[in-house]
Design an enzyme around this catalytic site. Sequence first.
Site, PDB file in Angstrom:
ATOM      1  N   SER A   1     -21.878  28.220  -3.317  1.00  0.00           N
ATOM      2  CA  SER A   1     -21.344  29.216  -4.230  1.00  0.00           C
ATOM      3  C   SER A   1     -21.990  30.572  -3.948  1.00  0.00           C
ATOM      4  O   SER A   1     -23.209  30.665  -3.752  1.00  0.00           O
ATOM      5  CB  SER A   1     -21.617  28.802  -5.678  1.00  0.00           C
ATOM      6  OG  SER A   1     -21.082  29.781  -6.558  1.00  0.00           O
TER       7      SER A   1
ATOM      8  N   LYS B   1     -17.256  31.244  -6.350  1.00  0.00           N
ATOM      9  CA  LYS B   1     -18.382  32.031  -6.853  1.00  0.00           C
ATOM     10  C   LYS B   1     -18.654  31.592  -8.299  1.00  0.00           C
ATOM     11  O   LYS B   1     -17.735  31.217  -9.031  1.00  0.00           O
ATOM     12  CB  LYS B   1     -17.988  33.514  -6.818  1.00  0.00           C
ATOM     13  CG  LYS B   1     -18.963  34.464  -7.467  1.00  0.00           C
ATOM     14  CD  LYS B   1     -20.232  34.626  -6.670  1.00  0.00           C
ATOM     15  CE  LYS B   1     -21.257  35.484  -7.420  1.00  0.00           C
ATOM     16  NZ  LYS B   1     -22.543  35.540  -6.697  1.00  0.00           N
TER      17      LYS B   1
ATOM     18  N   ASN C   1     -31.530  38.229  -1.937  1.00  0.00           N
ATOM     19  CA  ASN C   1     -30.429  38.904  -2.631  1.00  0.00           C
ATOM     20  C   ASN C   1     -30.677  38.977  -4.131  1.00  0.00           C
ATOM     21  O   ASN C   1     -31.390  38.152  -4.708  1.00  0.00           O
ATOM     22  CB  ASN C   1     -29.095  38.196  -2.346  1.00  0.00           C
ATOM     23  CG  ASN C   1     -28.838  37.027  -3.290  1.00  0.00           C
ATOM     24  OD1 ASN C   1     -28.348  37.193  -4.411  1.00  0.00           O
ATOM     25  ND2 ASN C   1     -29.211  35.817  -2.855  1.00  0.00           N
ATOM     26  N   SER C   2     -30.088  40.002  -4.697  1.00  0.00           N
ATOM     27  CA  SER C   2     -29.981  40.093  -6.152  1.00  0.00           C
ATOM     28  C   SER C   2     -28.605  40.679  -6.425  1.00  0.00           C
ATOM     29  O   SER C   2     -28.445  41.879  -6.650  1.00  0.00           O
ATOM     30  CB  SER C   2     -31.082  40.997  -6.716  1.00  0.00           C
ATOM     31  OG  SER C   2     -30.890  41.139  -8.115  1.00  0.00           O
ATOM     32  N   MET C   3     -27.597  39.798  -6.327  1.00  0.00           N
ATOM     33  CA  MET C   3     -26.207  40.251  -6.370  1.00  0.00           C
ATOM     34  C   MET C   3     -25.796  40.648  -7.784  1.00  0.00           C
ATOM     35  O   MET C   3     -24.955  41.530  -7.963  1.00  0.00           O
ATOM     36  CB  MET C   3     -25.278  39.131  -5.872  1.00  0.00           C
ATOM     37  CG  MET C   3     -25.581  38.628  -4.462  1.00  0.00           C
ATOM     38  SD  MET C   3     -25.433  39.892  -3.211  1.00  0.00           S
ATOM     39  CE  MET C   3     -23.662  40.091  -3.147  1.00  0.00           C
TER      40      MET C   3
ATOM     41  N   LEU D   1     -24.285  38.521  -9.917  1.00  0.00           N
ATOM     42  CA  LEU D   1     -23.075  37.749 -10.228  1.00  0.00           C
ATOM     43  C   LEU D   1     -21.768  38.554 -10.189  1.00  0.00           C
ATOM     44  O   LEU D   1     -20.986  38.523 -11.145  1.00  0.00           O
ATOM     45  CB  LEU D   1     -23.212  37.093 -11.618  1.00  0.00           C
ATOM     46  CG  LEU D   1     -24.041  35.817 -11.694  1.00  0.00           C
ATOM     47  CD1 LEU D   1     -24.198  35.377 -13.160  1.00  0.00           C
ATOM     48  CD2 LEU D   1     -23.423  34.682 -10.888  1.00  0.00           C
TER      49      LEU D   1
ATOM     50  N   CYS E   1     -28.988  30.460 -13.158  1.00  0.00           N
ATOM     51  CA  CYS E   1     -28.715  31.896 -13.163  1.00  0.00           C
ATOM     52  C   CYS E   1     -29.308  32.525 -14.429  1.00  0.00           C
ATOM     53  O   CYS E   1     -29.772  31.819 -15.323  1.00  0.00           O
ATOM     54  CB  CYS E   1     -27.231  32.187 -12.983  1.00  0.00           C
ATOM     55  SG  CYS E   1     -26.172  31.435 -14.181  1.00  0.00           S
TER      56      CYS E   1
ATOM     57  N   LYS F   1     -26.085  22.514 -10.873  1.00  0.00           N
ATOM     58  CA  LYS F   1     -26.828  23.117  -9.762  1.00  0.00           C
ATOM     59  C   LYS F   1     -28.154  23.620 -10.308  1.00  0.00           C
ATOM     60  O   LYS F   1     -28.197  24.401 -11.251  1.00  0.00           O
ATOM     61  CB  LYS F   1     -26.046  24.262  -9.137  1.00  0.00           C
ATOM     62  CG  LYS F   1     -26.767  24.840  -7.928  1.00  0.00           C
ATOM     63  CD  LYS F   1     -25.854  25.673  -7.071  1.00  0.00           C
ATOM     64  CE  LYS F   1     -26.600  26.281  -5.898  1.00  0.00           C
ATOM     65  NZ  LYS F   1     -25.763  27.236  -5.171  1.00  0.00           N
TER      66      LYS F   1
ATOM     67  N   ASN G   1     -30.572  26.007  -5.796  1.00  0.00           N
ATOM     68  CA  ASN G   1     -30.190  27.409  -5.788  1.00  0.00           C
ATOM     69  C   ASN G   1     -31.281  28.198  -5.047  1.00  0.00           C
ATOM     70  O   ASN G   1     -32.288  27.632  -4.624  1.00  0.00           O
ATOM     71  CB  ASN G   1     -30.032  27.914  -7.235  1.00  0.00           C
ATOM     72  CG  ASN G   1     -28.955  28.980  -7.320  1.00  0.00           C
ATOM     73  OD1 ASN G   1     -28.939  29.915  -6.517  1.00  0.00           O
ATOM     74  ND2 ASN G   1     -28.065  28.865  -8.289  1.00  0.00           N
TER      75      ASN G   1
ATOM     76  N   GLY H   1     -29.601  24.659   1.009  1.00  0.00           N
ATOM     77  CA  GLY H   1     -30.834  25.392   1.291  1.00  0.00           C
ATOM     78  C   GLY H   1     -31.265  25.204   2.729  1.00  0.00           C
ATOM     79  O   GLY H   1     -31.656  24.105   3.128  1.00  0.00           O
TER      80      GLY H   1
HETATM   81  C1  LIG Z   1     -25.125  36.425  -1.396  1.00  0.00           C
HETATM   82  C2  LIG Z   1     -25.428  35.184  -2.168  1.00  0.00           C
HETATM   83  C3  LIG Z   1     -24.821  34.967  -3.398  1.00  0.00           C
HETATM   84  C4  LIG Z   1     -25.073  33.811  -4.123  1.00  0.00           C
HETATM   85  N1  LIG Z   1     -24.407  33.584  -5.306  1.00  0.00           N
HETATM   86  C5  LIG Z   1     -24.551  32.393  -5.949  1.00  0.00           C
HETATM   87  C6  LIG Z   1     -23.773  32.062  -7.082  1.00  0.00           C
HETATM   88  O1  LIG Z   1     -22.944  32.845  -7.552  1.00  0.00           O
HETATM   89  N2  LIG Z   1     -23.951  30.849  -7.650  1.00  0.00           N
HETATM   90  C7  LIG Z   1     -24.847  29.930  -7.165  1.00  0.00           C
HETATM   91  O2  LIG Z   1     -24.958  28.828  -7.721  1.00  0.00           O
HETATM   92  N3  LIG Z   1     -25.601  30.217  -6.084  1.00  0.00           N
HETATM   93  C8  LIG Z   1     -25.471  31.409  -5.470  1.00  0.00           C
HETATM   94  N4  LIG Z   1     -26.208  31.670  -4.333  1.00  0.00           N
HETATM   95  C9  LIG Z   1     -27.173  30.666  -3.844  1.00  0.00           C
HETATM   96  C10 LIG Z   1     -26.541  29.800  -2.765  1.00  0.00           C
HETATM   97  O3  LIG Z   1     -25.422  29.103  -3.266  1.00  0.00           O
HETATM   98  C11 LIG Z   1     -27.568  28.796  -2.216  1.00  0.00           C
HETATM   99  O4  LIG Z   1     -27.961  27.905  -3.254  1.00  0.00           O
HETATM  100  C12 LIG Z   1     -28.810  29.453  -1.627  1.00  0.00           C
HETATM  101  O5  LIG Z   1     -28.500  30.648  -0.950  1.00  0.00           O
HETATM  102  C13 LIG Z   1     -29.519  28.511  -0.662  1.00  0.00           C
HETATM  103  O6  LIG Z   1     -28.695  28.192   0.422  1.00  0.00           O
HETATM  104  P1  LIG Z   1     -28.884  28.849   1.896  1.00  0.00           P
HETATM  105  O7  LIG Z   1     -30.301  28.564   2.297  1.00  0.00           O
HETATM  106  O8  LIG Z   1     -27.872  28.193   2.753  1.00  0.00           O
HETATM  107  O9  LIG Z   1     -28.661  30.318   1.741  1.00  0.00           O
HETATM  108  C14 LIG Z   1     -25.981  32.851  -3.608  1.00  0.00           C
HETATM  109  C15 LIG Z   1     -26.612  33.075  -2.371  1.00  0.00           C
HETATM  110  C16 LIG Z   1     -26.348  34.217  -1.645  1.00  0.00           C
HETATM  111  C17 LIG Z   1     -27.025  34.425  -0.313  1.00  0.00           C
END
Ligand SMILES: Cc1cc2nc3c(=O)[nH]c(=O)nc-3n(C[C@H](O)[C@H](O)[C@H](O)COP(=O)(O)O)c2cc1C
Length: 308
Positions: free
Chosen positions: A20, A44, A68-70, A72, A127, A161, A190, A246
């Site tokens: 997500s 998302k 990141n600190s998007m 949401l 979140c 999650k 997450n 992750g």
């Molecule tokens: C740009 C970005 C946006 C994310 N937005 C969400 C989100 O909306 N909801 C969520 O559960 N996790 C969000 N995540 C976390 C990812 O789903 C994931 O749990 C985390 O990045 C670890 O996976 P990775 O090591 O493959 O990046 C986000 C991660 C990134 C990089």
Amino acid sequence: MDLTVTIAGVKFPSCLMNASGALCVTAEELTGLGRSRSGAIVTKSMTVEPREGNPEPRYHPFAGGSINSMGLPNLGYRAYAELIPALKQFGKPLIASVAGLCEDDFPAIAKVINGAAPDLIEVNLSCPNIPGKPQIGYDAEASERLIKRVRPLITVPMGVKLPPYFDPAHHELMGSVIARCGVDFLNLINSVGNGLFVNPDNETVVIKPKGGFGGLGGTIIKPVALANVRAFYKYFKGRMPIIGTGGVVQGVDAFEHLLCGASAVQVGTALVEEGVQVFARLEKELAACLEQRGYKSAEDCRGKLKEL
Ligand SMILES: Cc1cc2nc3c(=O)[nH]c(=O)nc-3n(C[C@H](O)[C@H](O)[C@H](O)COP(=O)(O)O)c2cc1C
């Protein structure tokens, strides 16, 4: 190589799918996932109202991962409820990620989204919550209260999650909450929260929100993700389906998640960096990995990690 998997009774054409937040905000991105080799379309995390998110720069890749600190950014749950029926035509499971800015948001969203009939719902307990309080997933009582409120509203398989935990006492505490609440699957983990990446050349942080603090993803968080997958796999004695998230950047990373007990894996940072082609590459690499070791399918190696 058979990379199909079944989670909570739902069949996935591949055990590799988007996480997500990674290329899954807009209708265009979600359609792109539908056309790709992703084993599912994960939305998302959605809030009640549409959100633009935090000021940019809010995502920064670096060698070994991302921060990141998007904030949401998303279309709001009503838009996703409308998109879901069309997205189901791609013939792969649709996972709706439900978030909220306060506890009352979750049941409101869950009810309507459940009505749109996604194949599974992932409740994002990792979140932001009330300012000054930790995220819901770090508050066992709030987590239990929230899961118990949304559970009766959801008729499709419901997962949670979770954020990473760093102490066995917390794995046990959350394990007991989940066992009491009728959760059908887990997604672990997450982002590793509130990291700080520093650029020493210009002596600055690299993202604008929160003074540069942000969630970490990518290779650097893999050991933390694997530990959480393994801890919950053992807590539930292999009976709780787990999606491992992750640090999946190469096929072998996915293999490690499966060995630790994941049924499937999600890809965040590597998908953002590489685009949807990442799935074809990971598929090839994971298949080679399994074949070399004499496994016949992705399900074959689940949980088979050896201890010394
Ligand atoms: C740009 C970005 C946006 C994310 N937005 C969400 C989100 O909306 N909801 C969520 O559960 N996790 C969000 N995540 C976390 C990812 O789903 C994931 O749990 C985390 O990045 C670890 O996976 P990775 O090591 O493959 O990046 C986000 C991660 C990134 C990089």
